[in-house]
Design a protein around this motif. Structure first.
Motif, PDB file in Angstrom:
ATOM      1  N   MET A 248       0.839  -1.207   0.000  1.00 59.61           N
ATOM      2  CA  MET A 248       0.000   0.000   0.000  1.00 59.61           C
ATOM      3  C   MET A 248       0.867   1.248   0.000  1.00 59.61           C
ATOM      4  N   GLN A 249       0.684   2.072  -1.010  1.00 60.28           N
ATOM      5  CA  GLN A 249       1.352   3.364  -1.038  1.00 60.28           C
ATOM      6  C   GLN A 249       0.443   4.470  -0.515  1.00 60.28           C
ATOM      7  N   ILE A 273      -1.337  -6.502   4.687  1.00 62.52           N
ATOM      8  CA  ILE A 273      -1.070  -5.209   4.050  1.00 62.52           C
ATOM      9  C   ILE A 273       0.312  -4.724   4.467  1.00 62.52           C
ATOM     10  N   LEU A 274       1.094  -4.318   3.475  1.00 61.02           N
ATOM     11  CA  LEU A 274       2.469  -3.858   3.701  1.00 61.02           C
ATOM     12  C   LEU A 274       2.561  -2.384   3.307  1.00 61.02           C
ATOM     13  N   ILE A 336       0.478 -11.358  -4.806  1.00 58.73           N
ATOM     14  CA  ILE A 336       0.604  -9.910  -4.643  1.00 58.73           C
ATOM     15  C   ILE A 336      -0.616  -9.251  -5.281  1.00 58.73           C
ATOM     16  N   PHE A 337      -1.285  -8.385  -4.525  1.00 60.62           N
ATOM     17  CA  PHE A 337      -2.449  -7.667  -5.054  1.00 60.62           C
ATOM     18  C   PHE A 337      -2.156  -6.173  -5.036  1.00 60.62           C
ATOM     19  N   LEU A 365      -1.948 -10.131  -8.874  1.00 64.83           N
ATOM     20  CA  LEU A 365      -3.251  -9.627  -9.304  1.00 64.83           C
ATOM     21  C   LEU A 365      -3.147  -8.111  -9.399  1.00 64.83           C
ATOM     22  N   MET A 366      -3.372  -7.571 -10.586  1.00 68.02           N
ATOM     23  CA  MET A 366      -3.285  -6.128 -10.807  1.00 68.02           C
ATOM     24  C   MET A 366      -4.681  -5.622 -11.169  1.00 68.02           C
ATOM     25  N   TYR A 367      -5.297  -4.952 -10.213  1.00 68.49           N
ATOM     26  CA  TYR A 367      -6.658  -4.456 -10.394  1.00 68.49           C
ATOM     27  C   TYR A 367      -6.609  -3.027 -10.918  1.00 68.49           C
TER      28      TYR A 367
END
Length: 509
Positions: A248-249, A273-274, A336-337, A365-367
């Protein structure tokens, strides 16, 4: 007691031994003074055969009254303790105390139960019911001792040690005796205990001193992990489930994808969540508060969730190191999402993240949500499959399409929706007959209302023809970059998830 640790075990064992000797002695005595027929038919045998019958009656009355008094003193206080923890219906009323500090309502309730029992006027009716709960208590104590002793926990250091066989026989014997006494009552007693246990679980009670089940389940999980590792060092593809690692940015990445993440991982997956530590103190506090609320929200939805902050100057490097570290763990995230904002995209970051994930055997997974679309309807899923190998039936290998297909199945189940699968086949050596399509559907185990279409040509041109869907799922090949994914979403005007397999998925097994 001057030394309870020594006196209580000694007193307990002594009482058991003395009581056992008395009971065994009585067996020999009664065998000498009466025939088997008299023992089964005459409940007053000892009174009639005694040298002085009234003395036996006095002893019986004294034992009965002392037991009754002890139970009547203890039972209301046990009920009070349960009510104070909110474990019983109408707990506030049952926990009410008199001016003298007595659990008055619990005493009244206990008295009512006692009078109902007395009104039955048949000890043989009441005794099996009471005996069952004593035997269940004995069985559970033995089972807990057996488990803790078997697991070899350092915290389990009893001052009175017994062989492993003792609790094993105790647990088996207690349950066996229940069914010997009365099969029907034993079954109803066990059902009642299980129903009451699940009622307590549903209450979601929290204890200030912790929950003993947590430590026991952890120990059992560690034991099962070691056994599983010995049997197979590599994880079986059949045991795959979505355990997401989400870098998470910005908090909005989680907000915009919350419903989709829930649809992917519910009910058996997990979320980790990182986030990178922010040098701005206020921003860091805001991020921490946001993540606490997000994790709480996931847990309220019965999803295992956690978060962690990492320190580093460059997020890609921090995420890569985290993936490398997690590879040493048995229960690790496997996908990785990321949620990508097409209006403010960092192509290089996501391309590098994808490369690092592939090197560390993580799926991706790239949403990418379309700017004016949302997942509000949550009904129709379009699955795009490309580059299926020609020998897929023999090898059980459909190329880089396993994660995307599994994702479609998970979302479809949680949405209670429908899947429309499109196989884009540009391989001259691969053809799909009606039987092949049926075999493919059977091997994947698609829902019955799934439709499968075979088409040729460019993927982008084909997607333009199918815009009546809530979300599209694509299997991204090695040539497809982040910029290509964004272009596909903007052209099709449908939110999409792009999937890259690891080596841990196989939808055909």
């Amino acid at each position: 007691l001057t030394s309870p640790r020594k006196s209580i075990p000694l007193g307990t064992i002594s009482a058991v031994i003395i009581t056992a000797l008395i009971y065994v002695s009585l067996i020999f005595v009664v065998s000498l003074i009466a025939t088997p027929e008299e023992m089964t038919a005459n409940y007053n045998l000892f009174i009639e055969k005694a040298l002085y019958g009234p003395l036996v009656i006095a002893g019986l009355l004294g034992a009965t009254l002392s037991s009754a008094l002890g139970s009547f003193i203890g039972a209301p206080r046990i009920m009070l303790a349960l009510a104070e923890k909110g474990l019983l219906p109408k707990s506030p009323k049952l926990a009410k105390l008199s001016t003298k500090g007595e659990p008055i309502n619990a005493m009244y309730f206990t008295a009512i139960v006692v009078f109902i029992g007395i009104s039955l006027r048949n000890l043989n009716t009441i005794a099996p019911i009471l005996t069952m709960f004593f035997m269940i208590t004995y069985a559970m104590i033995n089972i807990v001792v057996l488990l803790e002793q078997s697991l070899g926990l350092p915290s389990y250091r009893p001052t009175l040690k017994v062989p492993l066989l003792v609790p094993a026989l105790g647990a088996f014997g207690s349950i066996a005796i229940m069914f010997v006494i009365n099969v029907i009552v034993a079954l109803f007693s066990l059902i009642f205990i299980f129903v009451f246990y699940f009622y307590l679980v549903k209450l979601n009670l929290k204890s200030e001193v912790g929950d003993s089940r947590s430590g026991l389940f952890t120990a059992l999980a560690e034991w099962a992990t070691k056994k599983s590792s010995n049997l197979s060092p590599e994880k079986e593809v059949r045991s795959w489930r979505p355990n997401l690692l989400i870098p998470m940015q910005m908090p909005k990445e989680i907000r915009s994808a919350y419903k989709l993440i829930h649809s992917i991982v519910y009910p058996k997956g997990s979320v980790k969540i990182l986030s990178l530590i922010n040098e701005n103190v206020q921003e860091q506090r805001n991020n921490e508060q946001f993540l606490k609320n997000a994790i709480k929200k996931y847990k309220e939805g019965y999803i295992s969730a956690s978060y962690a902050f990492v320190d580093g100057s460059e997020f890609n490097t921090s995420v890569k190191i985290s993936m490398q570290s997690l590879n040493a763990a048995f229960f690790k995230p496997n996908v990785i999402f990321v949620s990508i904002d097409s209006a403010n995209v960092q192509n290089a970051f996501y391309d590098q993240l994808r490369s690092d994930a592939e090197k560390n055997d993580f799926g991706v997974l790239m949403y990418i949500p379309f700017s004016t679309a949302s997942l509000a309807i949550e009904k129709n899923i379009t699955l795009w499959l490309t580059d299926i190998t020609a020998d897929w039936k023999e090898t059980f290998n459909i190329g880089n399409n396993d994660l995307g297909t599994l994702l479609a199945l998970l979302i479809c189940k949680n949405w209670k929706g429908t899947i429309e699968a499109h196989i884009v086949n540009n391989d001259p050596g691969l053809s799909f007959s009606e039987n092949d399509i049926e075999d493919f559907s059977t091997m994947v185990r698609f829902p019955k209302n799934t439709t499968i279409n075979i088409m040729e040509g460019d993927l982008l041109e084909n997607t333009k023809k199918y815009r009546s869907t809530d979300i599209s799922i694509f299997s991204a090949n090695n040539d497809m970059k982040t910029a290509d994914m964004i272009n596909l979403v903007q052209t099709s005007r449908i939110s999409a998830v792009f999937c890259i397999d690891s080596q841990s998925e196989n939808v055909l097994v």
